[in-house]
Design an enzyme around this catalytic site. Structure first.
Site, mmCIF file in Angstrom:
data_model
loop_
_atom_site.group_PDB
_atom_site.id
_atom_site.type_symbol
_atom_site.label_atom_id
_atom_site.label_comp_id
_atom_site.label_asym_id
_atom_site.label_seq_id
_atom_site.Cartn_x
_atom_site.Cartn_y
_atom_site.Cartn_z
ATOM 1 N N LYS A 52 0.843 -1.201 0.000
ATOM 2 C CA LYS A 52 0.000 0.000 0.000
ATOM 3 C C LYS A 52 0.878 1.251 0.000
ATOM 4 O O LYS A 52 0.627 2.203 -0.729
ATOM 5 C CB LYS A 52 -0.913 0.009 1.244
ATOM 6 N N GLN A 96 -5.146 -1.498 9.536
ATOM 7 C CA GLN A 96 -5.032 -2.814 8.921
ATOM 8 C C GLN A 96 -5.653 -3.880 9.825
ATOM 9 O O GLN A 96 -5.371 -3.947 11.020
ATOM 10 C CB GLN A 96 -3.544 -3.131 8.650
ATOM 11 N N ASP A 119 -11.518 2.742 3.944
ATOM 12 C CA ASP A 119 -11.963 1.344 3.828
ATOM 13 C C ASP A 119 -13.466 1.251 3.547
ATOM 14 O O ASP A 119 -13.944 0.201 3.120
ATOM 15 C CB ASP A 119 -11.704 0.607 5.161
#
Ligand code: GUN
Length: 281
Positions: A52, A96, A119
């Site tokens: 990422k 995460q 997200d």
């Protein structure tokens, strides 16, 4: 059969995003920023986060990773999120997953300002997506959606079967397909006859985490099949779709690896840029 090349589609999307970041920088004299919080030392999470960061840098985003040991207290993480929520240089925040057991995942998700929730997991974004309003959209289903649309722009009236009902993939995928006027069936472990459901589908999205579950005789000729699975087996990494069998029947299929995976990260960058743009209005 056409192989849907997620690696290529992701590279094209990243190139568009890089151009967009250049334009945003010229207009606003600042660039979108992504902050990732990584807790613990799980290898897959570390690899994802590294990828990422690399991709974010490649398209010109400001990128930061904050690492905590497994033992970090929940309140420290919540405190950091609060700080990032009010930091103007941070456009997007991602924590995460999975998290250590002593940290309440939902509490963490709900602590993130919905306008920075890249997200799309915050209940506000989940609700907005299901109501058809503007929202952050979870990266994996967004990646699947963009791959499907690239291959077949008009999905009006298509029958879609989503295998798996997770908050991460299955449920938001259903919303995206509904928005495109598909007739959507969402299936799961208690579905009576999964094969029969799949055989009805023009589009199958398999996101259950069961290696090679979807077999060749489950798939209608000319179906589009999207494989979200990443399963470690003795044979190596395989998807939720039996690639050899299904590739003989389907019109189009995503490979694993090189299908949905690369699109997921590109979509995270897209979500970060979209959050930035909404914050500048
Ligand atoms: N872990 C695996 N996939 C994801 C994802 O899409 N978002 C977050 N935050 N964690 C993940």
């Amino acid at each position: 059969m056409i192989l849907i090349d997620g690696k290529k589609a992701a590279a094209e999307l990243r190139a568009e995003l890089k151009q967009e970041v250049t334009e945003l920088k010229a207009k606003h004299n600042k660039v979108p920023g992504l902050t990732v919080i990584l807790i613990g030392d799980l290898t897959p999470s570390q690899i994802y986060v590294r990828n990422k960061e690399k991709s974010a840098n490649e398209v010109g985003l400001k990128s930061e990773v904050i690492k905590y040991p497994d033992s970090v207290e929940e309140k420290a993480v919540l405190g950091k999120i609060k700080e990032l929520n009010s930091d103007e240089t941070v456009s997007g925040i991602l924590v995460q997953l999975p998290l250590p057991k002593h940290i309440d995942k939902q509490k963490v998700i709900e602590a993130i300002d919905p306008s920075k929730d890249v997200d799309g997991f915050h209940p506000m974004n989940v609700g907005n997506l299901s109501s058809g309003y503007e929202s952050s959209i979870p990266c994996t289903p967004l990646g699947c959606y963009l791959l499907i649309k690239k291959f077949q722009p008009n999905l009006n009236g298509k029958k879609a079967v989503v295998v798996g009902r997770s908050n991460l993939n299955g449920k938001p995928m259903t919303q995206l397909l509904l928005k495109e006027n598909c007739t959507v069936t969402i299936t799961h472990s208690k579905t009576k006859d999964l094969k029969a459901e799949c055989l009805e589908a023009d589009i199958i999205v398999a996101a259950v985490g069961i290696p090679e579950l979807v077999r060749g005789d489950w798939v209608k000729k000319d179906a589009i099949v999207i494989d979200v699975g990443i399963n470690k087996t003795d044979k190596g990494i395989v998807g939720d779709v039996h690639f050899d069998e299904v590739s003989k029947v389907a019109k189009a299929l995503t490979p694993v690896p090189g299908g949905v995976g690369p699109m997921t990260i590109a979509c995270l960058l897209k979500n970060t840029i979209d959050c930035f743009k909404r914050s500048q209005i």
